[in-house]
Design a protein around this motif. Sequence first.
Motif, PDB file in Angstrom:
ATOM      1  N   ASN A  35       0.797  -1.206   0.000  1.00 15.89           N
ATOM      2  CA  ASN A  35       0.000   0.000   0.000  1.00 15.89           C
ATOM      3  C   ASN A  35       0.845   1.279   0.000  1.00 15.89           C
ATOM      4  O   ASN A  35       2.061   1.230   0.201  1.00 15.89           O
ATOM      5  N   PRO A  36       0.229   2.436  -0.244  1.00 18.01           N
ATOM      6  CA  PRO A  36       0.977   3.685  -0.364  1.00 18.01           C
ATOM      7  C   PRO A  36       1.794   4.074   0.859  1.00 18.01           C
ATOM      8  O   PRO A  36       2.756   4.838   0.737  1.00 18.01           O
ATOM      9  N   MET A  37       1.442   3.576   2.046  1.00 15.15           N
ATOM     10  CA  MET A  37       2.184   3.958   3.245  1.00 15.15           C
ATOM     11  C   MET A  37       3.625   3.478   3.210  1.00 15.15           C
ATOM     12  O   MET A  37       4.487   4.026   3.898  1.00 15.15           O
ATOM     13  N   TYR A  38       3.896   2.464   2.394  1.00 13.30           N
ATOM     14  CA  TYR A  38       5.254   1.930   2.386  1.00 13.30           C
ATOM     15  C   TYR A  38       6.259   2.905   1.770  1.00 13.30           C
ATOM     16  O   TYR A  38       7.460   2.807   2.040  1.00 13.30           O
ATOM     17  N   GLN A  39       5.792   3.819   0.955  1.00 15.31           N
ATOM     18  CA  GLN A  39       6.721   4.826   0.429  1.00 15.31           C
ATOM     19  C   GLN A  39       7.388   5.587   1.577  1.00 15.31           C
ATOM     20  O   GLN A  39       8.560   5.971   1.492  1.00 15.31           O
TER      21      GLN A  39
ATOM     22  N   GLN B  20      -1.154  -6.739   7.180  1.00 13.63           N
ATOM     23  CA  GLN B  20       0.056  -7.557   7.211  1.00 13.63           C
ATOM     24  C   GLN B  20       1.241  -6.723   6.729  1.00 13.63           C
ATOM     25  O   GLN B  20       1.770  -6.932   5.652  1.00 13.63           O
ATOM     26  N   TRP B  21       1.649  -5.775   7.527  1.00 14.01           N
ATOM     27  CA  TRP B  21       2.792  -4.945   7.178  1.00 14.01           C
ATOM     28  C   TRP B  21       2.644  -4.356   5.782  1.00 14.01           C
ATOM     29  O   TRP B  21       3.313  -4.752   4.843  1.00 14.01           O
ATOM     30  N   ASN B  22       1.715  -3.414   5.664  1.00 14.76           N
ATOM     31  CA  ASN B  22       1.496  -2.637   4.446  1.00 14.76           C
ATOM     32  C   ASN B  22       0.806  -3.422   3.339  1.00 14.76           C
ATOM     33  O   ASN B  22       1.013  -3.168   2.168  1.00 14.76           O
ATOM     34  N   ARG B  23      -0.027  -4.389   3.709  1.00 16.30           N
ATOM     35  CA  ARG B  23      -0.788  -5.142   2.723  1.00 16.30           C
ATOM     36  C   ARG B  23      -2.208  -5.321   3.249  1.00 16.30           C
ATOM     37  O   ARG B  23      -2.405  -5.869   4.320  1.00 16.30           O
ATOM     38  N   GLN B  24      -3.179  -4.878   2.469  1.00 15.15           N
ATOM     39  CA  GLN B  24      -4.584  -5.066   2.824  1.00 15.15           C
ATOM     40  C   GLN B  24      -5.318  -5.758   1.689  1.00 15.15           C
ATOM     41  O   GLN B  24      -5.040  -5.513   0.510  1.00 15.15           O
ATOM     42  N   ASP B  25      -6.258  -6.630   2.043  1.00 12.64           N
ATOM     43  CA  ASP B  25      -7.124  -7.222   1.028  1.00 12.64           C
ATOM     44  C   ASP B  25      -8.060  -6.167   0.467  1.00 12.64           C
ATOM     45  O   ASP B  25      -8.382  -5.177   1.114  1.00 12.64           O
TER      46      ASP B  25
ATOM     47  N   ALA C  62      -2.756   7.647   1.195  1.00  7.07           N
ATOM     48  CA  ALA C  62      -2.079   8.463   0.196  1.00  7.07           C
ATOM     49  C   ALA C  62      -0.668   8.760   0.666  1.00  7.07           C
ATOM     50  O   ALA C  62      -0.416   8.912   1.868  1.00  7.07           O
ATOM     51  N   SER C  63       0.255   8.814  -0.264  1.00  6.44           N
ATOM     52  CA  SER C  63       1.619   9.240   0.042  1.00  6.44           C
ATOM     53  C   SER C  63       2.164  10.023  -1.133  1.00  6.44           C
ATOM     54  O   SER C  63       1.782   9.809  -2.293  1.00  6.44           O
TER      55      SER C  63
END
Length: 348
Positions: A120-124, A153-158, A193-194
């Motif tokens: 997901n965008p938060m990982y940026q 799961q650490w920056n992963r969503q269904d 959003a990032s």
Amino acid sequence: MKIIPLALLFPALLATSAAQAVTVYNSKGSQLDIYGRIEAQAGNEWTAEHNSATNLTGRLGFEAQQKLDEQFDLFGKLEWQVNTQKNDTKNPNNTWDIRYGYLGVDAKKFGKIMAGRTRNPMYQWMGITDRYMNYTSNVYSNWVGTRIDSSYQWNRQDGTLQYEYVNGGLDIRTAYVMGNGSSSSTIDNGYMASLGYAFEFPVAGTPLKIKPVIAWQKMTKDPNDTSLSGNYTDYLQQGAGVRLSYGKAYLGINVGRQTYEQKGKPDKDYDAFDSLAEYWFTSKVALRGGYSQLIESDNDYVHRKQWITEAEYRLKKNVHFSATYIYDDRESYESAENLWVLGLRYEF
């Protein structure tokens, strides 16, 4: 005295890595790559009896791409985490846990859109300091997986619909989380959003590369789902960070705040700080380290303070040997203060 749970170290096994993907099929605009890794770790005080222990995990993934025309490409990804100890998995009878599963369209100069379980965008933002081999700083979630979002799961969503646009130094990522549609979800909806912008300029003949990033997400718990403990409703996270690269040196700094809204109770705020410095003495030898903390804002309650030092030796481009030392200090429960981890990773 309790110890640092293995769950604190396992996210390091879920962090990204530069896998050595191999193309197994490439014909008529269709390409299929396979990649993976095998990783062994050993550490002290990993068990309830304060004994040393070892852990072996793996990863297997497939990436596919199909050219549609000169403007559009279809792409997809499936990746699994493989655990050898049944107690390390969510289902004691299952040793495979999917990390990514998404399908998307690349419109090239207009960006990408994808759906499924994405990064997901938060990982940026979070990824700025995610460079350890045996450790990932646990100051970004604060158990959000058990409070708001059961698929976290650490920056992963269904059930994520995500858009990414990269042009020069500009990096924009947005997502809408809607649940996976095939089973009950604790998420009613979510937004992320990032925004990052990378630039560089020469210093003494060497480029100094800088990328500041800001990030935001909000998760709303399904009011009809009562399976989660507590009275939590909405979860808000805001963060800002910067990464700097200069020759063989790297520095990353992140700050953030998490807010948990509750029914009939005041909100809970947590302030996070995470830092990492790294230097490559040669193409094979690196030393990195940093400090991270997560503190409850209202009462200055320490949930986590950690100092980390790690040495890495690359036997080959895809073979990594590493030694990590973690000093842990917290008030939420007693823990092992001195923790070491030895790791050997093979990527293919």
